[in-house]
Write a protein that holds these residues in place. Sequence first.
Motif, PDB file in Angstrom:
ATOM      1  N   LYS A   1      33.407  29.710  39.281  1.00 38.36           N
ATOM      2  CA  LYS A   1      32.792  30.412  40.402  1.00 38.36           C
ATOM      3  C   LYS A   1      31.540  29.682  40.866  1.00 38.36           C
ATOM      4  O   LYS A   1      31.337  29.465  42.067  1.00 38.36           O
TER       5      LYS A   1
ATOM      6  N   ARG B   1      32.270  26.631  42.874  1.00 38.96           N
ATOM      7  CA  ARG B   1      32.613  26.903  44.259  1.00 38.96           C
ATOM      8  C   ARG B   1      31.368  27.272  45.065  1.00 38.96           C
ATOM      9  O   ARG B   1      31.248  26.930  46.227  1.00 38.96           O
ATOM     10  N   VAL B   2      30.469  27.997  44.429  1.00 39.26           N
ATOM     11  CA  VAL B   2      29.269  28.403  45.154  1.00 39.26           C
ATOM     12  C   VAL B   2      28.387  27.189  45.461  1.00 39.26           C
ATOM     13  O   VAL B   2      27.805  27.081  46.532  1.00 39.26           O
TER      14      VAL B   2
ATOM     15  N   PRO C   1      45.574  31.949  36.052  1.00 37.72           N
ATOM     16  CA  PRO C   1      45.734  32.230  37.476  1.00 37.72           C
ATOM     17  C   PRO C   1      44.430  32.465  38.225  1.00 37.72           C
ATOM     18  O   PRO C   1      44.262  31.971  39.333  1.00 37.72           O
ATOM     19  N   GLN C   2      43.506  33.207  37.600  1.00 39.17           N
ATOM     20  CA  GLN C   2      42.285  33.526  38.333  1.00 39.17           C
ATOM     21  C   GLN C   2      41.443  32.274  38.548  1.00 39.17           C
ATOM     22  O   GLN C   2      40.942  32.026  39.641  1.00 39.17           O
ATOM     23  N   ILE C   3      41.323  31.509  37.510  1.00 39.58           N
ATOM     24  CA  ILE C   3      40.526  30.286  37.612  1.00 39.58           C
ATOM     25  C   ILE C   3      41.164  29.335  38.598  1.00 39.58           C
ATOM     26  O   ILE C   3      40.500  28.720  39.432  1.00 39.58           O
TER      27      ILE C   3
ATOM     28  N   ARG D   1      43.040  30.097  41.108  1.00 36.68           N
ATOM     29  CA  ARG D   1      42.893  30.611  42.466  1.00 36.68           C
ATOM     30  C   ARG D   1      41.506  30.266  43.010  1.00 36.68           C
ATOM     31  O   ARG D   1      41.362  29.821  44.143  1.00 36.68           O
ATOM     32  N   ILE D   2      40.504  30.477  42.191  1.00 35.03           N
ATOM     33  CA  ILE D   2      39.135  30.247  42.667  1.00 35.03           C
ATOM     34  C   ILE D   2      38.881  28.766  42.875  1.00 35.03           C
ATOM     35  O   ILE D   2      38.351  28.353  43.902  1.00 35.03           O
TER      36      ILE D   2
ATOM     37  N   HIS E   1      40.681  27.294  45.995  1.00 30.30           N
ATOM     38  CA  HIS E   1      40.517  27.859  47.333  1.00 30.30           C
ATOM     39  C   HIS E   1      39.662  26.953  48.214  1.00 30.30           C
ATOM     40  O   HIS E   1      38.606  26.494  47.812  1.00 30.30           O
TER      41      HIS E   1
ATOM     42  N   VAL F   1      33.657  34.816  45.870  1.00 23.93           N
ATOM     43  CA  VAL F   1      34.464  34.166  44.846  1.00 23.93           C
ATOM     44  C   VAL F   1      35.148  35.202  43.983  1.00 23.93           C
ATOM     45  O   VAL F   1      36.323  35.101  43.660  1.00 23.93           O
ATOM     46  N   GLU F   2      34.411  36.268  43.671  1.00 24.72           N
ATOM     47  CA  GLU F   2      34.980  37.301  42.819  1.00 24.72           C
ATOM     48  C   GLU F   2      36.101  38.032  43.539  1.00 24.72           C
ATOM     49  O   GLU F   2      37.116  38.369  42.945  1.00 24.72           O
TER      50      GLU F   2
ATOM     51  N   LEU G   1      38.061  36.762  45.576  1.00 31.83           N
ATOM     52  CA  LEU G   1      39.214  35.861  45.520  1.00 31.83           C
ATOM     53  C   LEU G   1      40.077  36.154  44.306  1.00 31.83           C
ATOM     54  O   LEU G   1      41.290  36.256  44.392  1.00 31.83           O
ATOM     55  N   SER G   2      39.382  36.316  43.161  1.00 28.48           N
ATOM     56  CA  SER G   2      40.139  36.500  41.927  1.00 28.48           C
ATOM     57  C   SER G   2      40.797  37.869  41.903  1.00 28.48           C
ATOM     58  O   SER G   2      41.867  38.051  41.344  1.00 28.48           O
ATOM     59  N   GLN G   3      40.121  38.857  42.525  1.00 30.01           N
ATOM     60  CA  GLN G   3      40.717  40.191  42.568  1.00 30.01           C
ATOM     61  C   GLN G   3      41.974  40.191  43.420  1.00 30.01           C
ATOM     62  O   GLN G   3      42.897  40.957  43.205  1.00 30.01           O
ATOM     63  N   ASP G   4      41.945  39.317  44.370  1.00 28.99           N
ATOM     64  CA  ASP G   4      43.051  39.199  45.302  1.00 28.99           C
ATOM     65  C   ASP G   4      44.375  39.088  44.568  1.00 28.99           C
ATOM     66  O   ASP G   4      45.314  39.823  44.844  1.00 28.99           O
ATOM     67  N   ILE G   5      44.440  38.191  43.606  1.00 34.04           N
ATOM     68  CA  ILE G   5      45.726  37.993  42.944  1.00 34.04           C
ATOM     69  C   ILE G   5      46.075  39.166  42.054  1.00 34.04           C
ATOM     70  O   ILE G   5      47.225  39.533  41.933  1.00 34.04           O
ATOM     71  N   SER G   6      45.042  39.751  41.438  1.00 35.58           N
ATOM     72  CA  SER G   6      45.356  40.818  40.491  1.00 35.58           C
ATOM     73  C   SER G   6      45.994  41.997  41.223  1.00 35.58           C
ATOM     74  O   SER G   6      46.918  42.628  40.727  1.00 35.58           O
TER      75      SER G   6
END
Lengths: 472, 697
Positions: free
Chosen positions: A76, A79-80, A412-414, A416-417, A420, B440-441, B443-448
């Motif tokens: 995160k 990305r920031v 997946p979460q990592i 995705r971030i 992006h 950014v956060e 974004l991650s919620q998006d998939i969940s």
Amino acid sequence: MVSPKIFGNVLSGRCKRNQQTHFRQIRADIALNIRNPDDYVRETKLDIQRVPRNYDPSLHPFEVPREYTRALNATKLERVFAKPFLASLDGHRDGVNCMAKHPKSLSTMLSGSCDGELKVWNLTKRECVRTLQAHEGFVRGMVVRFCGTSFFTVGDDKTIKQWKMETPGYGEEEEPLNTILGKSVFTSIDHHQKEGVFVTCGQQVDIWDEQRSSPIRSFSWGVDSFSCVRFNPVETELLASCASDRSIVLYDMREATPLKKVIMNMRSNTLCWNPMEAYNFTCSNEDYNLYTYDMRYLDKPFTVHMDHVSAVLDVDYSPTGKEFVSASFDKTIRIFPKDSGHSREVYHTKRMQHVISIKWSSDNKYILSASDEMNIRLWKANAAEKLGLLAPREKAAVNYSQKLKEKFQHHPQIRRISHHRHLPKSIYSQTKELRVMKEARRRKERNVRKHSKPGSMPVVTEKEKHVVTVVK
Amino acid sequence: EAIKHCAPITPSALIKTKKQLKNLQHNQSTLETPLTRKETEKIQREVAFEKTSKEVSRWQSVVLQNQKAEQLVFPLNQEPSGPKRIEHVVAGWKAQTPLEQEIFSLLRMNKQPLHDPVLTPTEEASLRAMSLEEAKIRRAELQKTRVLQSYYEAKAKRGKKIKSKKYHRVQKKVMRKEYLKQFDEMVKTDPAAALEELKKMELSRMKERMSLKHQNSGKWAKSKAIMAKYDDGARKAMQKQLEVNKDLTQKLVIPADEDEEDEEESAETLPDFVNDVEPILDQVNPWMRGKLSTEPMMEESNRLDPPVWPREVGKPGEGQDEQEEDEEQMEETEEESLLRGFEERRKLRQTEDYNSFSIQTPDGKKAEILEISDYDEEAVEISDDDEEAGLSNFTSLFHGLVNHMEPPADQPKAGPGLRQGESPALLEEGLVRVRTLEDVELLSQDISTSDTALLTTQILGTEETDTQSATQQADKKRKKMIDPNEVLTKEAKVIEMPLAPTAVEDVEDKEEQRVIIKEAFAGDDVVSDFLKDKRKQEEAGRPKVIDLTLPGWGEWGGLGLQPSRSKRKRFRVKVAPPPPRQDQKLPNIIIAEKRDSSIAAHQVCQLPFPFEKPIQFERTIRSPVGRTWNTQNAVQKITAPKVVTQLGAIIEPIAREDLIKDNRQAVTGPSINLESDQGPQKKRRSQQKKQHKRKKN
């Protein structure tokens, strides 16, 4: 109980001669389990404090979840902090057509524009240090001599000019060291890595000696014009050129004839050799893709790099040879790992128009892009990297977070971030459109294959698709 | 005149020249026309290309080495940093003080270098002869070879001392096998030498023949001969030996002689294999014993080369040597491998006969479906203990099956995104611009959220498929043991799915398989096993009451004292029951409910590319990287970046000198690893530190 620290102070505070006795006395007074001061007292105050640590895994549970959280936070933050754009160098009065790196100085860079003007830039100060009218019409190409004392330019006025790198003194006129008048327009120029030999291309590929006014060798192989020629930086006698008949031709300076050529579906604009792998080069093509070839096996590229949505105009390798950057007509810059089919990074700005020329600085840190709207832009090669010197602890932290990101990259979460990227709407929709078109083509091909005689429609891989023939 | 000078003209020479002249006159064919320019150029080009590509290929090793390298430090050719000698730094330095002058005069007298060349000429020459690195590598190599040699010697000595005949026999066998392999290669590469070898083999065969072995005249053979009247096995063994004898006495044609010798040896061992008898544990269900009964075994043995004899047939023989016992053990390992192969095959067949599959839902939820109707009639009541054992056996088999099935189910999942010859896109490009940490956060919620949506649809889908009535379920609750016929009606809907072929088999085999499988599962109560399994899983899923009572708080505690009942009641925590199981109304299905959707959003759903097995991937995740779990040195080593660049240093393209150097290194040994790279720097640092200290002092 006496804490070890106090105990240590007591020891060091007393004078030395009765240290032993004192030591014994304390020992007698208080039943302590005495530790060796060497284990926890630093030798000088410049040393790091010793912190004993118990690595028993039962004391530090949940290692995977904890590291996962750290990795997520690192992604995160990356990305920031991803702010790749550093500066814009403005001053040209027409679109910037070409650029050249200085081989000996990181802060110097040259750029030539479409009105024949040439500027020398100081990158650290971000200002132009010298301007000269090099040609009439476009400055088509330029290259700095390997020693860094002079540079060559070619232009639309059919001349090759050699200039001094030094700014002329007060009262001196801005004049080229040498001017060679050619028969036709030269489109590109490149210099040998170690010798006083340079190569130009136009209607044919000419190899020049710096001391002579006529080429020492010319190669032509039934092609009317070339757009780019490059010396191999490693095997310095090898050359490659892109021709307008959609071919890439290889040469050896020592041979009388060209070596081989491969004809592709569409024209290649430029090419760049990998500076660390002698036989690999990447060419930027009109069909939105880049192709990496092994020069020994030209019958198919070993990687096809896709992602651009318009013709790719220029490509340059990072000096480490691990990645390359491409400039496209679709107003974006993309960075590709050398063996990956897709880009790891895309840079764009609202005001940046068609990017014509691109260079990766020779310290592997920066990228320079020259575009149509008269500006040269300076980017970071790693968008989230902190510039300047890093303290050792900072460096360690960066390394650790990098490793964590790498370790958890498939989660997946990592994923995705970290993957992006924002794209302008036009490019986004164009990407989508291209995807639909490709899918449709694929479906059709599949259907045709399904309804034709088995074996009559062989499967052609993506790599094979783009090569027409190899001419020996 | 020239001719005169050279040699006197003899009449024969004259005739010769005349003939030549004549020939020339008669010969009217013209010279071949030279190739066209185009063709010659083509040839030139090809030759030139060959040459350059060969030249360029020299870089291959360097490129590969760099690709594999754990860490690359750019620029490649760095001068060693750190303090330099004063002679290097100061150019025009002269001795001024008397002390210095004295020192220099001393140096001069001893022919020591003064200014620029820090080394004496002899030292320099020795350095030129071999660099330090090279010397180190060479020394390491020598050490290694010496150590290896000593190991080898020690091993040979130990081997020589061993008295066990079996050991030497095994050794001999291994040697023979190796020799055969070499011979096969030699046939391909060097036929002449192979012929020589062949002759040698022939000689050895002759010797063997002359030794009068295998003539059924030995001690063992005589004892067998007595037994042969009553024992079938003994008779067979004797016959076997006679056959070997026949083989040996025939003249050899093909070089497969050694192989036959091998077989002869194993044949010799066979009879004692026959000799021992294993007590039969369970006559009803041979499968439970882990060994196979006679029939399928025989079929197998017919198919496979080394004949394996059924155990029950043989009787203990009299001529039991120790040596034979040894060999028997070896035979047993062979037999085990055979059995293993058989079992594997049986597993494969099971997939077809049982029609059991696992459905991989897109969300990863696994529904294991088993059709048992075929085996309804065979359901037999067995004692509880047996059932338990069978159950575990069955479940393990079943898991094996599921594992077998999973990969093909996974593949289509990975499919849609990927095209042939293409890699997935690295970036997910979108119109959303991420500016802050909150974005950014999001974004991650998006998939969940998308994931949970998938899940809900999934659940709905499964509910639709279930067609069973609830009345049967009620029955099930009341009874402990249920007759499967009551629960598993024929109407049970069977989900049919195209089954990926797990093994390619012949049509003729199928009959055999059926027989084998029927036989194998004869005493197996699959249905009750399944039900038991299901009940177990339900039990496991039910929440347990948590007892939080602590003895001694608010009352007396001690040995043999129980906390009061009221207290126990107070601190007993009941957990809310979980939502009903998805397979509640499906009697012949077990749906595993291990997957937690809240965690699933964070989990990797398919195996990432370079990994081949989930275990490999899990291993990479399991080992922690951070300082909390590793020592500082280890962390430094683990987290070392792959590419290191120096700030403000120009990275030049790789040079030809590197190629030469790297090649030399590649020949002498592998590239230096990270440790040794860091070594000198550390040393340097510590030196600096020391200097610092000295200054302070």
